[in-house]
Design a protein around this motif. Structure first.
Motif, PDB file in Angstrom:
ATOM      1  N   ALA A 181       9.675 -23.246 -44.105  1.00  0.00           N
ATOM      2  CA  ALA A 181      10.448 -22.110 -43.959  1.00  0.00           C
ATOM      3  C   ALA A 181      11.387 -22.120 -45.066  1.00  0.00           C
ATOM      4  CB  ALA A 181      11.477 -22.169 -42.882  1.00  0.00           C
ATOM      5  N   LEU A 182      11.756 -22.973 -45.831  1.00  0.00           N
ATOM      6  CA  LEU A 182      12.765 -22.947 -47.288  1.00  0.00           C
ATOM      7  C   LEU A 182      11.917 -22.235 -48.274  1.00  0.00           C
ATOM      8  CD1 LEU A 182      14.838 -26.229 -46.918  1.00  0.00           C
ATOM      9  CD2 LEU A 182      15.440 -23.840 -46.568  1.00  0.00           C
ATOM     10  N   LEU A 183      10.731 -22.740 -48.305  1.00  0.00           N
ATOM     11  CA  LEU A 183       9.594 -22.071 -49.327  1.00  0.00           C
ATOM     12  C   LEU A 183       9.717 -20.701 -48.896  1.00  0.00           C
ATOM     13  CD1 LEU A 183       7.132 -24.829 -49.757  1.00  0.00           C
ATOM     14  CD2 LEU A 183       8.798 -24.284 -51.430  1.00  0.00           C
ATOM     15  N   HIS A 184       9.420 -20.337 -47.936  1.00  0.00           N
ATOM     16  CA  HIS A 184       9.328 -18.648 -47.738  1.00  0.00           C
ATOM     17  C   HIS A 184      10.466 -17.864 -48.036  1.00  0.00           C
ATOM     18  CE1 HIS A 184       8.334 -15.256 -45.116  1.00  0.00           C
ATOM     19  NE2 HIS A 184       9.395 -15.396 -44.610  1.00  0.00           N
ATOM     20  N   PHE A 185      11.620 -18.370 -47.686  1.00  0.00           N
ATOM     21  CA  PHE A 185      12.853 -17.712 -47.995  1.00  0.00           C
ATOM     22  C   PHE A 185      13.315 -17.561 -49.557  1.00  0.00           C
ATOM     23  CE2 PHE A 185      13.582 -18.653 -43.254  1.00  0.00           C
ATOM     24  CZ  PHE A 185      13.496 -17.249 -42.942  1.00  0.00           C
ATOM     25  N   TRP A 186      13.182 -19.068 -49.968  1.00  0.00           N
ATOM     26  CA  TRP A 186      13.274 -19.063 -51.510  1.00  0.00           C
ATOM     27  C   TRP A 186      12.508 -18.365 -52.479  1.00  0.00           C
ATOM     28  CZ3 TRP A 186      14.498 -24.945 -51.530  1.00  0.00           C
ATOM     29  CH2 TRP A 186      15.933 -25.396 -51.020  1.00  0.00           C
ATOM     30  N   LEU A 187      11.135 -18.496 -52.130  1.00  0.00           N
ATOM     31  CA  LEU A 187      10.152 -18.032 -53.260  1.00  0.00           C
ATOM     32  C   LEU A 187       9.306 -16.910 -52.568  1.00  0.00           C
ATOM     33  CD1 LEU A 187       8.682 -21.527 -54.522  1.00  0.00           C
ATOM     34  CD2 LEU A 187      10.677 -19.917 -55.527  1.00  0.00           C
ATOM     35  N   GLY A 188       9.450 -16.369 -51.383  1.00  0.00           N
ATOM     36  CA  GLY A 188       8.829 -15.367 -50.970  1.00  0.00           C
ATOM     37  C   GLY A 188       7.315 -15.612 -50.443  1.00  0.00           C
ATOM     38  N   ILE A 189       6.982 -17.054 -50.509  1.00  0.00           N
ATOM     39  CA  ILE A 189       5.826 -17.591 -50.220  1.00  0.00           C
ATOM     40  C   ILE A 189       5.335 -17.304 -48.454  1.00  0.00           C
ATOM     41  CG2 ILE A 189       3.896 -19.241 -49.717  1.00  0.00           C
ATOM     42  CD1 ILE A 189       5.909 -20.925 -52.151  1.00  0.00           C
ATOM     43  N   ASP A 190       4.245 -16.865 -48.323  1.00  0.00           N
ATOM     44  CA  ASP A 190       3.971 -16.305 -46.961  1.00  0.00           C
ATOM     45  C   ASP A 190       3.974 -17.632 -46.073  1.00  0.00           C
ATOM     46  OD1 ASP A 190       0.955 -17.061 -45.988  1.00  0.00           O
ATOM     47  OD2 ASP A 190       1.099 -16.727 -48.024  1.00  0.00           O
ATOM     48  N   PRO A 191       4.362 -17.525 -44.615  1.00  0.00           N
ATOM     49  CA  PRO A 191       4.647 -18.626 -43.953  1.00  0.00           C
ATOM     50  C   PRO A 191       3.499 -19.675 -43.643  1.00  0.00           C
ATOM     51  CG  PRO A 191       5.517 -16.705 -42.793  1.00  0.00           C
ATOM     52  CD  PRO A 191       4.638 -16.148 -44.148  1.00  0.00           C
ATOM     53  N   VAL A 192       2.391 -19.108 -43.437  1.00  0.00           N
ATOM     54  CA  VAL A 192       1.109 -19.589 -43.277  1.00  0.00           C
ATOM     55  C   VAL A 192       0.553 -20.505 -44.849  1.00  0.00           C
ATOM     56  CG1 VAL A 192      -1.394 -19.754 -42.768  1.00  0.00           C
ATOM     57  CG2 VAL A 192       0.061 -17.982 -41.761  1.00  0.00           C
ATOM     58  N   THR A 193       0.836 -19.865 -45.818  1.00  0.00           N
ATOM     59  CA  THR A 193       0.680 -20.699 -47.005  1.00  0.00           C
ATOM     60  C   THR A 193       1.754 -21.951 -47.305  1.00  0.00           C
ATOM     61  OG1 THR A 193      -0.519 -18.793 -48.270  1.00  0.00           O
ATOM     62  CG2 THR A 193       0.358 -20.624 -49.677  1.00  0.00           C
ATOM     63  N   ALA A 194       2.907 -21.433 -46.968  1.00  0.00           N
ATOM     64  CA  ALA A 194       3.989 -22.365 -46.974  1.00  0.00           C
ATOM     65  C   ALA A 194       3.771 -23.748 -45.856  1.00  0.00           C
ATOM     66  CB  ALA A 194       5.355 -21.869 -46.766  1.00  0.00           C
ATOM     67  N   TYR A 195       3.545 -23.589 -44.547  1.00  0.00           N
ATOM     68  CA  TYR A 195       3.241 -24.457 -43.785  1.00  0.00           C
ATOM     69  C   TYR A 195       1.873 -25.243 -44.155  1.00  0.00           C
ATOM     70  CZ  TYR A 195       2.291 -27.236 -39.741  1.00  0.00           C
ATOM     71  OH  TYR A 195       2.205 -28.163 -38.664  1.00  0.00           O
ATOM     72  N   LEU A 196       0.834 -24.909 -44.651  1.00  0.00           N
ATOM     73  CA  LEU A 196      -0.486 -25.450 -45.055  1.00  0.00           C
ATOM     74  C   LEU A 196      -0.135 -26.293 -46.317  1.00  0.00           C
ATOM     75  CD1 LEU A 196      -3.200 -22.923 -44.505  1.00  0.00           C
ATOM     76  CD2 LEU A 196      -2.666 -24.909 -43.126  1.00  0.00           C
ATOM     77  N   ALA A 197       0.831 -25.701 -47.219  1.00  0.00           N
ATOM     78  CA  ALA A 197       1.205 -26.558 -48.668  1.00  0.00           C
ATOM     79  C   ALA A 197       1.858 -27.779 -48.148  1.00  0.00           C
ATOM     80  CB  ALA A 197       1.887 -25.610 -49.214  1.00  0.00           C
ATOM     81  N   THR A 198       2.758 -27.754 -47.092  1.00  0.00           N
ATOM     82  CA  THR A 198       3.803 -28.774 -46.903  1.00  0.00           C
ATOM     83  C   THR A 198       3.388 -29.739 -45.712  1.00  0.00           C
ATOM     84  OG1 THR A 198       5.087 -27.257 -45.485  1.00  0.00           O
ATOM     85  CG2 THR A 198       5.722 -27.488 -47.807  1.00  0.00           C
ATOM     86  N   SER A 199       2.326 -29.097 -45.066  1.00  0.00           N
ATOM     87  CA  SER A 199       1.765 -30.052 -43.589  1.00  0.00           C
ATOM     88  C   SER A 199       1.403 -31.393 -44.192  1.00  0.00           C
ATOM     89  CB  SER A 199       0.693 -29.322 -43.011  1.00  0.00           C
ATOM     90  OG  SER A 199      -0.427 -28.995 -43.750  1.00  0.00           O
ATOM     91  N   PRO A 200       1.618 -32.334 -43.258  1.00  0.00           N
ATOM     92  CA  PRO A 200       1.357 -33.714 -43.440  1.00  0.00           C
ATOM     93  C   PRO A 200       0.025 -34.193 -42.890  1.00  0.00           C
ATOM     94  CG  PRO A 200       2.865 -33.713 -41.555  1.00  0.00           C
ATOM     95  CD  PRO A 200       2.836 -32.210 -41.824  1.00  0.00           C
ATOM     96  N   GLY A 201      -0.877 -33.313 -42.954  1.00  0.00           N
ATOM     97  CA  GLY A 201      -2.178 -33.645 -42.657  1.00  0.00           C
ATOM     98  C   GLY A 201      -2.835 -34.022 -43.440  1.00  0.00           C
ATOM     99  N   GLY A 202      -4.255 -34.299 -43.461  1.00  0.00           N
ATOM    100  CA  GLY A 202      -5.200 -34.821 -44.491  1.00  0.00           C
ATOM    101  C   GLY A 202      -5.626 -33.612 -45.318  1.00  0.00           C
ATOM    102  N   MET A 203      -5.526 -34.023 -46.560  1.00  0.00           N
ATOM    103  CA  MET A 203      -5.872 -33.017 -47.664  1.00  0.00           C
ATOM    104  C   MET A 203      -7.161 -32.180 -47.556  1.00  0.00           C
ATOM    105  SD  MET A 203      -5.460 -33.396 -51.742  1.00  0.00           S
ATOM    106  CE  MET A 203      -6.967 -34.716 -51.990  1.00  0.00           C
ATOM    107  N   ASP A 204      -8.125 -32.975 -46.916  1.00  0.00           N
ATOM    108  CA  ASP A 204      -9.403 -32.374 -46.843  1.00  0.00           C
ATOM    109  C   ASP A 204      -9.382 -31.280 -45.526  1.00  0.00           C
ATOM    110  OD1 ASP A 204      -8.825 -34.356 -44.993  1.00  0.00           O
ATOM    111  OD2 ASP A 204     -10.843 -35.490 -45.404  1.00  0.00           O
ATOM    112  N   SER A 205      -8.888 -31.912 -44.513  1.00  0.00           N
ATOM    113  CA  SER A 205      -8.609 -30.781 -43.128  1.00  0.00           C
ATOM    114  C   SER A 205      -7.966 -29.639 -43.583  1.00  0.00           C
ATOM    115  CB  SER A 205      -8.051 -31.466 -42.145  1.00  0.00           C
ATOM    116  OG  SER A 205      -6.930 -32.021 -42.226  1.00  0.00           O
TER     117      SER A 205
END
Length: 348
Positions: A271-295
């Motif tokens: 959410a902070l990336l979305h508000f600070w840099l204007g990154i769309d929410p889905v991109t920001a969540y996928l970039a920061t999500s703690p899942g496996g890099m491959d998935s």
């Protein structure tokens, strides 16, 4: 039974679009057979080749474009990655302090990154690979479900595209020969150099160098990746026993709480990336999500998101874990005094 269950679960998960289903299916089949006491094991050579394959697979996703995206706002991106890793380490130390999991096992289970790579490295550093895999892949499933739901609700176009798997693509013989050379040669070098998790890390380093010089030189057909995933899944699953499953079940509430807490923390950073840099929410969540890099890569590739940025942050976090994961695991082991007690009693 092992092969039949693997085909059933793996194919079913793949048809349902579950990320890493071709690995999770055989792993689940291995858990069932291991819990029933079947005396099965995976020979070392196929296991080492499968490890090396994962190293090349990761290397193929790391290109100069990844680091070019990071350079655009690297202080913010680096800060976000470090905060996620600090939260992961804190949760791992808390699980160790509460005796939910042994010291190094709790740390490796909490580290976000490529789940398969984290599991392989955990085994090399003395953690209980069964419990690490349980925690890592439970988080992969939960993050994948959340990310897929978010992508479907928020992405432009109304959802994710269904990717058609090409099991037998046209063969590029030079690329195939290079891939085989890196897999086999890197696996051999990793064993000779006695590097922890060297069968994965040495081919990965070699592959990254080659991919930087000229991207797109590797070919890993889907049928071959499915075999490699199956070998890794069987190796992990067959190590489970009723005693290990009982311990994992008792620890499930606290492990689940730790995973959800890390997902919420990562969502706040998105959410902070979305508000600070204007990154769309889905991109920001996928970039920061703690899942496996491959998935995460699979979900991002099938969604209308900024794929290079997603892979840039995921890669940066993965590389930092490779550097700082082992020292922190040793610190946790010394602090808990359980270096020699990570593996619970019972057949492995």
């Amino acid at each position: 039974m092992l092969i039949a269950l693997s085909l059933l679960f793996g194919t079913g998960m793949d048809l349902l679009g579950i990320p890493a289903g071709l690995l999770l299916g055989p792993m689940l089949a291995g858990i069932i057979c291991g819990a029933r006491g079947f005396a099965l094991s995976i020979p070392q050579i196929p296991f080492h080749i499968a490890q090396s394959t994962i190293g090349v697979l990761v290397a193929a996703s790391i290109s100069p474009d990844v680091f070019a995206r990071l350079a655009e706002a690297w202080p913010i991106y680096l800060g976000v990655v470090l905060l996620i890793l600090m939260a992961s380490a804190a949760l791992g130390l808390m699980l160790s302090h509460w005796n939910v999991l042994p010291g190094t096992t709790a740390i490796w289970g909490s580290w976000p990154g490529a789940a398969t790579a984290m599991t392989l490295m955990a085994e090399a550093f003395g953690a209980d690979v069964r419990l690490v895999a349980f925690m890592q892949y439970l988080r992969v499933i939960l993050v994948a479900l959340a990310a897929s739901l978010l992508a479907g609700l928020w992405s432009e176009g109304g959802g994710t595209a269904v990717m058609q798997t090409v099991w037998f693509p046209p063969l590029d013989l030079p690329a195939l020969a290079l891939t085989a050379a890196v897999i086999l040669g890197g696996s051999w070098l990793g064993q000779v150099m006695r590097v922890p998790a060297g069968q994965m890390l040495v081919p990965m380093v070699i592959g990254i160098v080659i991919n930087f010089m000229e991207p797109g030189q590797f070919q890993l057909p889907e049928w071959y990746l499915a075999l490699a995933y199956a070998v890794l899944g069987w190796r992990i699953g067959l190590a489970f026993s009723l005693k290990v499953l009982t311990h994992a079940w008792k620890a499930l509430p606290k492990i689940l709480g730790a995973i959800l807490a890390l997902m919420m923390f990562s969502g706040g950073l998105a959410a902070l990336l979305h508000f600070w840099l204007g990154i769309d929410p889905v991109t920001a969540y996928l970039a920061t999500s703690p899942g496996g890099m491959d998935s995460v890569a699979i979900i991002a590739a099938s969604s209308n998101v900024d794929l290079p940025l997603v892979m840039a942050l995921q890669t940066l976090r993965f590389l930092i874990v490779l550097i700082f994961g082992p020292p922190l695991a040793r610190f946790a082991a010394r602090r808990s005094g359980k270096m020699g007690q990570d593996r619970p009693a019972g057949p492995s």
